[in-house]
Scaffold this motif. Structure first.
Motif, PDB file in Angstrom:
ATOM      1  N   THR A 300      50.612-102.340 -39.197  1.00 22.37           N
ATOM      2  CA  THR A 300      51.509-101.603 -38.305  1.00 22.37           C
ATOM      3  C   THR A 300      52.576-100.870 -39.096  1.00 22.37           C
ATOM      4  O   THR A 300      52.887 -99.705 -38.823  1.00 22.37           O
ATOM      5  CB  THR A 300      52.167-102.564 -37.299  1.00 22.37           C
ATOM      6  OG1 THR A 300      51.154-103.259 -36.579  1.00 22.37           O
ATOM      7  CG2 THR A 300      53.053-101.810 -36.325  1.00 22.37           C
ATOM      8  N   LEU A 301      53.142-101.535 -40.083  1.00 23.87           N
ATOM      9  CA  LEU A 301      54.176-100.928 -40.914  1.00 23.87           C
ATOM     10  C   LEU A 301      53.632 -99.715 -41.666  1.00 23.87           C
ATOM     11  O   LEU A 301      54.279 -98.667 -41.728  1.00 23.87           O
ATOM     12  CB  LEU A 301      54.722-101.963 -41.897  1.00 23.87           C
ATOM     13  CG  LEU A 301      55.819-101.503 -42.848  1.00 23.87           C
ATOM     14  CD1 LEU A 301      57.079-101.155 -42.074  1.00 23.87           C
ATOM     15  CD2 LEU A 301      56.115-102.573 -43.894  1.00 23.87           C
ATOM     16  N   LEU A 302      52.434 -99.859 -42.220  1.00 23.35           N
ATOM     17  CA  LEU A 302      51.831 -98.764 -42.983  1.00 23.35           C
ATOM     18  C   LEU A 302      51.523 -97.558 -42.090  1.00 23.35           C
ATOM     19  O   LEU A 302      51.831 -96.417 -42.441  1.00 23.35           O
ATOM     20  CB  LEU A 302      50.545 -99.251 -43.645  1.00 23.35           C
ATOM     21  CG  LEU A 302      50.621 -99.609 -45.128  1.00 23.35           C
ATOM     22  CD1 LEU A 302      49.292-100.151 -45.619  1.00 23.35           C
ATOM     23  CD2 LEU A 302      51.032 -98.415 -45.946  1.00 23.35           C
ATOM     24  N   LEU A 303      50.923 -97.818 -40.933  1.00 22.48           N
ATOM     25  CA  LEU A 303      50.560 -96.712 -40.045  1.00 22.48           C
ATOM     26  C   LEU A 303      51.799 -95.994 -39.529  1.00 22.48           C
ATOM     27  O   LEU A 303      51.831 -94.757 -39.460  1.00 22.48           O
ATOM     28  CB  LEU A 303      49.722 -97.238 -38.880  1.00 22.48           C
ATOM     29  CG  LEU A 303      48.307 -97.711 -39.232  1.00 22.48           C
ATOM     30  CD1 LEU A 303      47.619 -98.302 -38.004  1.00 22.48           C
ATOM     31  CD2 LEU A 303      47.483 -96.559 -39.791  1.00 22.48           C
ATOM     32  N   THR A 304      52.833 -96.754 -39.170  1.00 25.83           N
ATOM     33  CA  THR A 304      54.066 -96.135 -38.683  1.00 25.83           C
ATOM     34  C   THR A 304      54.736 -95.325 -39.784  1.00 25.83           C
ATOM     35  O   THR A 304      55.186 -94.195 -39.557  1.00 25.83           O
ATOM     36  CB  THR A 304      55.031 -97.204 -38.162  1.00 25.83           C
ATOM     37  OG1 THR A 304      54.376 -97.994 -37.161  1.00 25.83           O
ATOM     38  CG2 THR A 304      56.273 -96.571 -37.553  1.00 25.83           C
ATOM     39  N   SER A 305      54.796 -95.889 -40.986  1.00 31.64           N
ATOM     40  CA  SER A 305      55.419 -95.182 -42.111  1.00 31.64           C
ATOM     41  C   SER A 305      54.648 -93.919 -42.467  1.00 31.64           C
ATOM     42  O   SER A 305      55.240 -92.873 -42.761  1.00 31.64           O
ATOM     43  CB  SER A 305      55.506 -96.102 -43.328  1.00 31.64           C
ATOM     44  OG  SER A 305      56.269 -97.254 -43.045  1.00 31.64           O
ATOM     45  N   ALA A 306      53.313 -94.013 -42.454  1.00 31.58           N
ATOM     46  CA  ALA A 306      52.498 -92.839 -42.761  1.00 31.58           C
ATOM     47  C   ALA A 306      52.689 -91.745 -41.708  1.00 31.58           C
ATOM     48  O   ALA A 306      52.733 -90.549 -42.039  1.00 31.58           O
ATOM     49  CB  ALA A 306      51.027 -93.236 -42.843  1.00 31.58           C
ATOM     50  N   ALA A 307      52.830 -92.140 -40.432  1.00 27.33           N
ATOM     51  CA  ALA A 307      53.051 -91.150 -39.373  1.00 27.33           C
ATOM     52  C   ALA A 307      54.402 -90.459 -39.551  1.00 27.33           C
ATOM     53  O   ALA A 307      54.516 -89.231 -39.412  1.00 27.33           O
ATOM     54  CB  ALA A 307      52.974 -91.835 -38.013  1.00 27.33           C
ATOM     55  N   ILE A 308      55.431 -91.233 -39.876  1.00 31.85           N
ATOM     56  CA  ILE A 308      56.761 -90.656 -40.097  1.00 31.85           C
ATOM     57  C   ILE A 308      56.739 -89.720 -41.301  1.00 31.85           C
ATOM     58  O   ILE A 308      57.304 -88.626 -41.281  1.00 31.85           O
ATOM     59  CB  ILE A 308      57.800 -91.772 -40.279  1.00 31.85           C
ATOM     60  CG1 ILE A 308      57.991 -92.544 -38.973  1.00 31.85           C
ATOM     61  CG2 ILE A 308      59.138 -91.211 -40.764  1.00 31.85           C
ATOM     62  CD1 ILE A 308      58.856 -93.776 -39.095  1.00 31.85           C
ATOM     63  N   MET A 309      56.061 -90.147 -42.351  1.00 34.81           N
ATOM     64  CA  MET A 309      55.942 -89.320 -43.564  1.00 34.81           C
ATOM     65  C   MET A 309      55.230 -88.003 -43.251  1.00 34.81           C
ATOM     66  O   MET A 309      55.591 -86.943 -43.762  1.00 34.81           O
ATOM     67  CB  MET A 309      55.181 -90.098 -44.631  1.00 34.81           C
ATOM     68  CG  MET A 309      55.091 -89.425 -45.978  1.00 34.81           C
ATOM     69  SD  MET A 309      54.161 -90.404 -47.180  1.00 34.81           S
ATOM     70  CE  MET A 309      52.484 -90.035 -46.698  1.00 34.81           C
ATOM     71  N   ALA A 310      54.222 -88.060 -42.374  1.00 36.13           N
ATOM     72  CA  ALA A 310      53.439 -86.872 -42.065  1.00 36.13           C
ATOM     73  C   ALA A 310      54.217 -85.856 -41.236  1.00 36.13           C
ATOM     74  O   ALA A 310      54.058 -84.646 -41.419  1.00 36.13           O
ATOM     75  CB  ALA A 310      52.152 -87.270 -41.336  1.00 36.13           C
ATOM     76  N   ILE A 311      55.061 -86.336 -40.310  1.00 36.54           N
ATOM     77  CA  ILE A 311      55.733 -85.395 -39.403  1.00 36.54           C
ATOM     78  C   ILE A 311      57.157 -85.063 -39.839  1.00 36.54           C
ATOM     79  O   ILE A 311      57.806 -84.240 -39.189  1.00 36.54           O
ATOM     80  CB  ILE A 311      55.760 -85.940 -37.959  1.00 36.54           C
ATOM     81  CG1 ILE A 311      56.658 -87.185 -37.853  1.00 36.54           C
ATOM     82  CG2 ILE A 311      54.370 -86.252 -37.470  1.00 36.54           C
ATOM     83  CD1 ILE A 311      56.877 -87.633 -36.438  1.00 36.54           C
ATOM     84  N   LYS A 312      57.640 -85.651 -40.926  1.00 37.42           N
ATOM     85  CA  LYS A 312      59.022 -85.386 -41.342  1.00 37.42           C
ATOM     86  C   LYS A 312      59.233 -83.905 -41.646  1.00 37.42           C
ATOM     87  O   LYS A 312      60.243 -83.310 -41.239  1.00 37.42           O
ATOM     88  CB  LYS A 312      59.379 -86.242 -42.564  1.00 37.42           C
ATOM     89  CG  LYS A 312      60.785 -85.991 -43.109  1.00 37.42           C
ATOM     90  CD  LYS A 312      61.854 -86.248 -42.054  1.00 37.42           C
ATOM     91  CE  LYS A 312      63.244 -86.022 -42.642  1.00 37.42           C
ATOM     92  NZ  LYS A 312      64.306 -86.163 -41.617  1.00 37.42           N
ATOM     93  N   GLY A 313      58.318 -83.285 -42.380  1.00 37.64           N
ATOM     94  CA  GLY A 313      58.459 -81.864 -42.669  1.00 37.64           C
ATOM     95  C   GLY A 313      58.443 -81.024 -41.406  1.00 37.64           C
ATOM     96  O   GLY A 313      59.151 -80.005 -41.309  1.00 37.64           O
ATOM     97  N   PHE A 314      57.662 -81.438 -40.429  1.00 33.81           N
ATOM     98  CA  PHE A 314      57.574 -80.736 -39.152  1.00 33.81           C
ATOM     99  C   PHE A 314      58.913 -80.740 -38.426  1.00 33.81           C
ATOM    100  O   PHE A 314      59.439 -79.684 -38.043  1.00 33.81           O
ATOM    101  CB  PHE A 314      56.481 -81.404 -38.321  1.00 33.81           C
ATOM    102  CG  PHE A 314      56.373 -80.918 -36.911  1.00 33.81           C
ATOM    103  CD1 PHE A 314      55.818 -79.682 -36.628  1.00 33.81           C
ATOM    104  CD2 PHE A 314      56.802 -81.705 -35.870  1.00 33.81           C
ATOM    105  CE1 PHE A 314      55.699 -79.233 -35.313  1.00 33.81           C
ATOM    106  CE2 PHE A 314      56.697 -81.267 -34.551  1.00 33.81           C
ATOM    107  CZ  PHE A 314      56.145 -80.030 -34.275  1.00 33.81           C
ATOM    108  N   VAL A 315      59.512 -81.931 -38.244  1.00 33.95           N
ATOM    109  CA  VAL A 315      60.776 -82.013 -37.492  1.00 33.95           C
ATOM    110  C   VAL A 315      61.937 -81.423 -38.292  1.00 33.95           C
ATOM    111  O   VAL A 315      62.870 -80.860 -37.720  1.00 33.95           O
ATOM    112  CB  VAL A 315      61.083 -83.466 -37.074  1.00 33.95           C
ATOM    113  CG1 VAL A 315      60.061 -83.972 -36.081  1.00 33.95           C
ATOM    114  CG2 VAL A 315      61.155 -84.400 -38.275  1.00 33.95           C
TER     115      VAL A 315
END
Length: 445
Positions: A300-315
């Protein structure tokens, strides 16, 4: 006289940094107090567009001029040898940045504080009748002092002027610059109670055996920096296609709000989240998300962190280019922190490497900043100065250097791409020659 004036500019930049941080902290605490541990909080869906629209209103009717991309404006003025900046710029970027970030914009304050600091230096030079050369030095001092104050990193602030703005200064100008950035950093530190920007409770020495993994981390950060920069530019180009500022601000704000409702850790600059990760408290990542539970798994920690990492540039690009006034340096630190966490956890799960995840996150902060901003020396010193973790400077430097090298290798101004362009040009000329020869032959036949 120049040294005295640069010291005054440093004090002013330190006060401005303290003021804008206090305003952002007050608004953030007021808005996020309703967020609970298991979220999502739909209130966060509305606050970013509200902040952006307030800023759009102020810019349209009261604060005229381009204040949204301060670093770009400073670069243009340096290139044109123009040291004149309106006095209004000493406060307007800070006011609008406080509103954008305080209401939930996912970016930083570096662009606004650098622009306001440059305006302070420019108007100080004008008030004392300095010539154009001295006025340019004062403008560079103000910009560097702003960065030094916001990060509490005097050397990093000076390197911002030299490395990012690429301002050519002689030995005298460099000495004046360091006076200004040193005093700015000390002033901001004193006003905030002599606290660090990011506190690492236990700064332990690194294990030399992890250096091969650090090299791999540098490669990972370089690849991620390319992706991050691509997303930033893509969103900027898409937003430029929307001519109506109100529609642009509303759409970008709502998209940022939707991201915050799912991942509240994206709110604002994210220093508290980065501090938690660097101190081994990974619960800050899941707080307020629908994935938070009493039994948090590594998956859960890995998937959440990877999702945040992926959309950070977007937001971040939405906040930076959608009508608000923000900076783009702190987001690279945030993105790097998550990149290092994901890299460390993945290596531990897949290879059983037992890497110190918090340290890998710390190294990657410099790696992504160096790659995305293309300023490795500034990235190295900002990261170690804002945390006072000087014992970790070697792996930080390795990560930053390799990441920067990867980005340079695959960008338009690198030797590799120049060689490819040259080869493509030769191939094009060869094709034209072949077509010409064929046409002449056909004519003879």
């Amino acid at each position: 006289m120049i040294f005295i004036l640069s010291a005054l500019v440093g004090i002013g930049a330190g006060v401005m940094a303290w003021g804008v941080k206090s305003a952002i902290g007050f608004l953030s605490a007021l808005i996020t107090r309703s967020v609970n541990a298991t979220g999502p909080d739909l209130w966060l869906l509305l606050t970013p567009p509200a902040g952006v629209l307030i800023v759009v209103f102020l810019r349209k009717y009261f604060l005229h001029g381009d204040i949204s991309h301060g670093v770009r404006v400073i670069k243009k003025k340096i290139k044109a040898h123009d040291s004149s900046i309106p006095a209004q710029i000493t406060f307007s970027p800070l006011l609008t940045a406080a509103l954008t970030l305080g209401f939930g914009g996912s970016a930083g304050t570096e662009g606004p504080i650098a622009f306001s600091g440059a305006a302070l230096g420019s108007n100080t030079a004008r008030a004392f009748g300095l010539n154009r050369q001295m006025a340019m030095i004062m403008m560079g001092c103000g910009a560097g002092a702003g960065i030094a104050a916001i990060f509490k990193a005097p050397v990093g602030g000076a390197l911002f002027t030299l490395e990012v703005l690429r301002m050519g200064l002689g030995s005298f100008g460099v000495m004046v610059l360091f006076v200004s950035t040193l005093i700015a950093g000390l002033t901001a530190t004193a006003l905030e109670g002599f606290s660090l920007e990011m506190v690492m409770r236990e700064v332990t020495a690194y294990d030399p055996h992890i250096l091969p993994w650090v090299i791999a981390l540098g490669l990972f950060c370089g690849a991620y920096s390319l992706f991050y920069s691509y997303i930033m530019k893509l969103i900027e180009n898409l937003l430029d296609m929307v001519p109506n500022r109100w529609i642009k601000g509303s759409v970008s704000g709502l998209l940022v709000g939707a991201s915050l409702a799912v991942f509240p850790s994206l709110y604002g600059e994210g220093y508290s989240v980065m501090g938690g990760i660097l101190n081994g408290d990974f619960s800050v990542i899941l707080f307020g998300t629908p994935f938070n539970s009493a039994e948090t798994t590594v998956r859960t920690l890995l998937l959440t962190s990877a999702a945040i990492m992926a959309i950070k540039g977007f937001v971040t690009s939405l906040s930076y280019n959608g009508g608000g006034v923000t900076g783009e340096f702190a987001p690279t630190l945030f993105a790097g922190c998550f990149a290092g966490l994901v890299f460390g956890e993945l290596c531990n799960v897949m290879f059983g490497s037992a890497l110190p995840v918090s340290q890998m996150a710390f190294f990657a902060m410099a790696g992504v900043m160096a790659g995305a901003i293309r300023a490795p020396m500034m990235a190295i010193f900002i990261v170690v100065e804002m945390s006072s973790a000087y014992t970790l400077i070697l792996p930080v430097a390795i990560t930053a250097g390799i990441s920067f090298g990867i980005v340079r290798l695959f960008t338009s101004d690198s030797f590799f791409t120049r060689r490819m362009d040259r080869n493509n040009g030769l191939a094009s000329k060869l094709q034209k020659t072949i077509r010409k020869d064929d046409a002449e032959r056909d004519g003879k036949l």
